[in-house]
Design a protein around this motif. Sequence first.
Motif, short mmCIF file in Angstrom:
data_model
loop_
_atom_site.label_atom_id
_atom_site.label_comp_id
_atom_site.label_asym_id
_atom_site.label_seq_id
_atom_site.Cartn_x
_atom_site.Cartn_y
_atom_site.Cartn_z
N ARG A 255 11.81 -17.30 0.32
CA ARG A 255 10.78 -17.76 -0.63
C ARG A 255 9.66 -16.73 -0.75
NH1 ARG A 255 10.38 -23.96 1.53
NH2 ARG A 255 12.42 -24.64 0.78
N SER A 256 9.31 -16.12 0.37
CA SER A 256 8.29 -15.08 0.36
C SER A 256 8.75 -13.89 -0.48
CB SER A 256 7.97 -14.65 1.79
OG SER A 256 6.96 -13.69 1.82
N ALA A 257 10.01 -13.48 -0.29
CA ALA A 257 10.56 -12.37 -1.06
C ALA A 257 10.57 -12.69 -2.55
CB ALA A 257 11.96 -12.03 -0.57
N GLU A 258 10.90 -13.92 -2.90
CA GLU A 258 10.92 -14.32 -4.31
C GLU A 258 9.52 -14.24 -4.91
OE1 GLU A 258 12.01 -14.94 -7.95
OE2 GLU A 258 13.44 -14.63 -6.33
N ALA A 259 8.52 -14.65 -4.15
CA ALA A 259 7.14 -14.55 -4.63
C ALA A 259 6.76 -13.09 -4.86
CB ALA A 259 6.17 -15.22 -3.65
N LEU A 260 7.21 -12.20 -3.98
CA LEU A 260 6.92 -10.78 -4.15
C LEU A 260 7.65 -10.21 -5.37
CD1 LEU A 260 6.92 -9.54 -0.46
CD2 LEU A 260 4.99 -9.62 -2.04
N ARG A 261 8.87 -10.67 -5.62
CA ARG A 261 9.57 -10.22 -6.83
C ARG A 261 8.82 -10.66 -8.08
NH1 ARG A 261 13.91 -10.69 -3.40
NH2 ARG A 261 14.27 -12.91 -3.78
N ALA A 262 8.22 -11.84 -8.04
CA ALA A 262 7.42 -12.31 -9.18
C ALA A 262 6.22 -11.38 -9.40
CB ALA A 262 6.95 -13.74 -8.96
N VAL A 263 5.59 -10.96 -8.33
CA VAL A 263 4.46 -10.03 -8.43
C VAL A 263 4.94 -8.71 -9.04
CG1 VAL A 263 2.78 -8.67 -7.12
CG2 VAL A 263 3.18 -11.06 -6.52
N ALA A 264 6.08 -8.23 -8.58
CA ALA A 264 6.61 -6.96 -9.11
C ALA A 264 6.92 -7.08 -10.60
CB ALA A 264 7.86 -6.55 -8.33
N ARG A 265 7.47 -8.23 -11.02
CA ARG A 265 7.78 -8.41 -12.44
C ARG A 265 6.50 -8.45 -13.29
NH1 ARG A 265 11.48 -12.08 -10.23
NH2 ARG A 265 10.13 -13.84 -10.70
N LEU A 266 5.45 -9.05 -12.75
CA LEU A 266 4.20 -9.15 -13.50
C LEU A 266 3.48 -7.81 -13.63
CD1 LEU A 266 2.77 -12.49 -12.10
CD2 LEU A 266 3.49 -12.04 -14.45
N GLY A 267 3.68 -6.93 -12.67
CA GLY A 267 3.00 -5.64 -12.70
C GLY A 267 1.49 -5.85 -12.71
N GLY A 268 0.80 -5.24 -13.64
CA GLY A 268 -0.65 -5.37 -13.74
C GLY A 268 -1.10 -6.52 -14.63
N PHE A 269 -0.14 -7.22 -15.23
CA PHE A 269 -0.48 -8.33 -16.10
C PHE A 269 -0.81 -9.57 -15.28
CE2 PHE A 269 2.43 -5.74 -18.67
CZ PHE A 269 1.56 -5.42 -19.70
#
Length: 118
Positions: free
Chosen positions: A69-83
């Motif tokens: 779940r932690s890794a999935e949250a980090l992938r969400a951050v990576a997808r968002l980038g600076g947005f």
Amino acid sequence: MHGDVGTTPQLDRTDCFMALEAAVRWWGADVPEDPGAGELAPLLDEIVERLSRDRSTEQARSAALFLARSAEALRAVARLGGFLPAISLWHLRTALRQEAVARGQLAEHNDPQPASPL
């Protein structure tokens, strides 16, 4: 403290990344210098795989679930980038909470040390 409400400020983006970097190191991963969400998520995935494969205890499987779940949250951050920085920060804090719960799963059962390094 003000009554029953704490006034400790929540972690900002930089603090979250520093805490996540330290957490991933605690689990035995070799973390690159100044990692981003895109580098930390695969490291957590490797740890999840190791916990699932090498330790068949209920505690390890439970910890692996929270780390996933932690890794999935980090992938969400990576997808968002600076947005959407507020949403990214929420995902970073979620990743930290999930990692802390994962670590607690092992500590609760007299296994305070991470699995052997990768």
